[in-house]
Scaffold this active site. Sequence first.
Site, PDB file in Angstrom:
ATOM      1  N   GLN A 210       0.791  -1.239   0.000  1.00 13.06           N
ATOM      2  CA  GLN A 210       0.000   0.000   0.000  1.00 13.06           C
ATOM      3  C   GLN A 210       0.823   1.290   0.000  1.00 13.06           C
ATOM      4  O   GLN A 210       0.539   2.210  -0.768  1.00 13.06           O
ATOM      5  CB  GLN A 210      -0.937  -0.008   1.210  1.00 13.06           C
ATOM      6  CG  GLN A 210      -1.889   1.173   1.251  1.00 13.06           C
ATOM      7  CD  GLN A 210      -2.752   1.130   2.486  1.00 13.06           C
ATOM      8  OE1 GLN A 210      -3.701   0.370   2.569  1.00 13.06           O
ATOM      9  NE2 GLN A 210      -2.405   1.937   3.469  1.00 13.06           N
ATOM     10  N   GLU A 252      -3.493   9.230  -1.758  1.00 10.37           N
ATOM     11  CA  GLU A 252      -2.796  10.053  -0.762  1.00 10.37           C
ATOM     12  C   GLU A 252      -1.714  10.914  -1.394  1.00 10.37           C
ATOM     13  O   GLU A 252      -0.853  11.446  -0.692  1.00 10.37           O
ATOM     14  CB  GLU A 252      -2.199   9.171   0.337  1.00 10.37           C
ATOM     15  CG  GLU A 252      -3.271   8.401   1.087  1.00 10.37           C
ATOM     16  CD  GLU A 252      -2.742   7.697   2.328  1.00 10.37           C
ATOM     17  OE1 GLU A 252      -1.557   7.835   2.653  1.00 10.37           O
ATOM     18  OE2 GLU A 252      -3.536   7.004   2.965  1.00 10.37           O
ATOM     19  N   ASP A 359      -1.249  -1.492  12.575  1.00 15.96           N
ATOM     20  CA  ASP A 359      -2.318  -0.537  12.236  1.00 15.96           C
ATOM     21  C   ASP A 359      -3.649  -1.297  12.249  1.00 15.96           C
ATOM     22  O   ASP A 359      -4.331  -1.333  13.270  1.00 15.96           O
ATOM     23  CB  ASP A 359      -2.029   0.098  10.868  1.00 15.96           C
ATOM     24  CG  ASP A 359      -3.186   0.943  10.358  1.00 15.96           C
ATOM     25  OD1 ASP A 359      -4.040   1.330  11.167  1.00 15.96           O
ATOM     26  OD2 ASP A 359      -3.261   1.215   9.132  1.00 15.96           O
ATOM     27  N   LYS A 384      -4.691   6.362  15.065  1.00 18.47           N
ATOM     28  CA  LYS A 384      -5.670   7.038  14.212  1.00 18.47           C
ATOM     29  C   LYS A 384      -6.932   7.274  15.034  1.00 18.47           C
ATOM     30  O   LYS A 384      -7.631   6.311  15.373  1.00 18.47           O
ATOM     31  CB  LYS A 384      -6.027   6.138  13.029  1.00 18.47           C
ATOM     32  CG  LYS A 384      -4.910   5.884  12.026  1.00 18.47           C
ATOM     33  CD  LYS A 384      -5.348   4.764  11.090  1.00 18.47           C
ATOM     34  CE  LYS A 384      -4.506   4.686   9.827  1.00 18.47           C
ATOM     35  NZ  LYS A 384      -4.832   3.483   9.032  1.00 18.47           N
ATOM     36  N   ARG A 413      -5.780   9.411   7.574  1.00 21.37           N
ATOM     37  CA  ARG A 413      -6.455   8.366   6.809  1.00 21.37           C
ATOM     38  C   ARG A 413      -6.325   8.698   5.325  1.00 21.37           C
ATOM     39  O   ARG A 413      -5.930   9.800   4.947  1.00 21.37           O
ATOM     40  CB  ARG A 413      -7.955   8.275   7.174  1.00 21.37           C
ATOM     41  CG  ARG A 413      -8.269   7.994   8.624  1.00 21.37           C
ATOM     42  CD  ARG A 413      -7.632   6.768   9.216  1.00 21.37           C
ATOM     43  NE  ARG A 413      -7.801   5.519   8.502  1.00 21.37           N
ATOM     44  CZ  ARG A 413      -8.446   4.444   8.963  1.00 21.37           C
ATOM     45  NH1 ARG A 413      -9.025   4.496  10.151  1.00 21.37           N
ATOM     46  NH2 ARG A 413      -8.493   3.321   8.273  1.00 21.37           N
ATOM     47  N   SER A 414      -6.698   7.732   4.496  1.00 21.35           N
ATOM     48  CA  SER A 414      -6.589   7.995   3.054  1.00 21.35           C
ATOM     49  C   SER A 414      -7.617   9.025   2.583  1.00 21.35           C
ATOM     50  O   SER A 414      -7.390   9.736   1.619  1.00 21.35           O
ATOM     51  CB  SER A 414      -6.697   6.698   2.268  1.00 21.35           C
ATOM     52  OG  SER A 414      -7.782   5.922   2.720  1.00 21.35           O
ATOM     53  N   LYS A 435       2.473  10.284  10.212  1.00 24.61           N
ATOM     54  CA  LYS A 435       2.268   9.749   8.852  1.00 24.61           C
ATOM     55  C   LYS A 435       1.028  10.423   8.275  1.00 24.61           C
ATOM     56  O   LYS A 435      -0.039  10.368   8.879  1.00 24.61           O
ATOM     57  CB  LYS A 435       2.056   8.236   8.968  1.00 24.61           C
ATOM     58  CG  LYS A 435       1.719   7.528   7.664  1.00 24.61           C
ATOM     59  CD  LYS A 435       1.402   6.052   7.917  1.00 24.61           C
ATOM     60  CE  LYS A 435       0.891   5.402   6.635  1.00 24.61           C
ATOM     61  NZ  LYS A 435       0.351   4.049   6.859  1.00 24.61           N
TER      62      LYS A 435
HETATM   63  C1  2PG Z   1      -3.180   3.156   6.466  1.00 30.40           C
HETATM   64  C2  2PG Z   1      -3.982   4.353   6.010  1.00 30.40           C
HETATM   65  C3  2PG Z   1      -3.124   5.510   5.603  1.00 30.40           C
HETATM   66  P1  2PG Z   1      -6.442   4.033   5.278  1.00 30.40           P
HETATM   67  O1  2PG Z   1      -3.471   2.006   6.121  1.00 30.40           O
HETATM   68  O2  2PG Z   1      -2.248   3.323   7.246  1.00 30.40           O
HETATM   69  O3  2PG Z   1      -2.174   5.143   4.635  1.00 30.40           O
HETATM   70  O4  2PG Z   1      -4.877   4.002   4.981  1.00 30.40           O
HETATM   71  O5  2PG Z   1      -6.782   5.366   5.833  1.00 30.40           O
HETATM   72  O6  2PG Z   1      -7.101   3.761   3.951  1.00 30.40           O
HETATM   73  O7  2PG Z   1      -6.696   2.948   6.269  1.00 30.40           O
HETATM   74 MG    MG Z   2      -1.851   1.125   7.493  1.00 26.26          MG
END
Ligand code: 2PG
Ligand code: MG
Length: 473
Positions: A210, A252, A359, A384, A413-414, A435
């Site tokens: 990702q 992103e 995560d 997050k 978040r994305s 991040k």
């Molecule tokens: C992640 C996030 C940010 P998403 O996986 O760490 O890159 O992605 O917000 O889509 O979960």
């Molecule tokens: Mg992640």
Amino acid sequence: MSSSDDPRAIAASSCGPRDSRSGTGDPGDAASSSSDHGDRAAPSAGAVDCRIRAVRARRVWDSRGRPTVEAEIELAGGAVGRAIVPAGASKGSREAHELRDGGAPFGGLDVLQAVAHVETEIARAVVGLRADDQVALDQRLIELDGTPTKSRLGANATLAVSMAAAHAAAAARRVPLHEYLGGAAATLMPLPQIQIFGGGAHAGRRVDIQDFMVVCPAARTFAEALEWTAEVYRHAGLVMQARGASLGVADEGGWWPDFVSNEEALTTLVEAIERAGYAPGEQVAIALDIAASDFGREGRYTLGLDAKVLDSDGMIELLLGWIDAYPIVSIEDPLGEDDADAFVRFTRAAGDRLQIVGDDFLVSDAALVADAAALGAGNAVLLKPNQRGTLSETRAAWDAAQAHGYAGIVSARSGETEDTTIVHLAVGWGTGQLKVGSFARGERMAKWNEALRIEERLGPRATLARPLPRRPR
Ligand code: 2PG
Ligand code: MG
């Protein structure tokens, strides 16, 4: 008479500056912080009433053009705080519940119910509470919702209120949010993890991995880390252009990945670091988010681009090979959220020379961090706020991390907006890492630029965190 009408309560709840030595006292402090998104001016000097007078909410739009929730809180003393909730695309199954309306409009993603919950039930429950007692406020939200995942009111509704209250309390104290959260001693600037190539769920699964990111362990300041990253990002774009593989950017802001294998993204990233004039590993190193839950279940990992199906040990072997061959200092979600045993094996094999981040695996949950630490799975947690739905619960995950010797990385978040709350969390809580996605698109740059303002405001007191282990040479 309600407590909010009781003049004695007003005297008792005055919320003047917490620390008269902190901040400059200049109203410009508040105006330059994200605590003052509102149209209303910060209150004049002196004790300010911090009780919540009014709560408003509205549907706004995120960086993918999808609806999301904004909340605005006005305090009795006149201060206003505003916050917008982000949204993920690759999510852990144990994240708090994001309430979406379903039905035809906007692919079922509307948030009018969550907005209504803020304006009615939540507003009734929190008006009169002190915005500067975050724990009590968040506890009220948790109890009001009454479900383990905030599925009734929506974690998007509760988080918008939780964050807006913090902004309002900071505005009332006339300090930026980072200082409200951490006091004058919070001077550690986070080391940024910045995406150069997007992938996975953020780029139509064109590559399986990702996030291909960089960190700048040798940068002296946050500003310098951004300068180096800007050059790497630019050179990565030039390399892609020269190959005829420049196809725009992913969700992103990272370059859209047009590679023949997942590993080619790594070789290209090293090439971009070198072309930008930096020593790979020494000055600019690589951080990955594998987001393995997106392509692996029950120990079977399907790498579509590489036409490979690996079991957990095969996945570990692949990653260990990459760690040996490339200057990688951090790997997030190397294995699926349901593959804790493999997480432990990978940590045993590489945890002494690498940051291993949970995560989807830990979803900013204090109890899961403690469980992982007991097992020896990973050594860092992504933080997050919308994975939990209140600031206090997210903070609890960071407290658990510190208690167990885990590192913490505050993360966007994305699906993002102009909201810069997370930057203030990273500085105020002193997590040492941040991040945000890539080095393009307004919703990302708003956060990097906010961090620059904070670093400038801290002046010589600011230090850039360097928490990542240095790789043995
Ligand atoms: C992640 C996030 C940010 P998403 O996986 O760490 O890159 O992605 O917000 O889509 O979960
Ligand atoms: Mg992640």
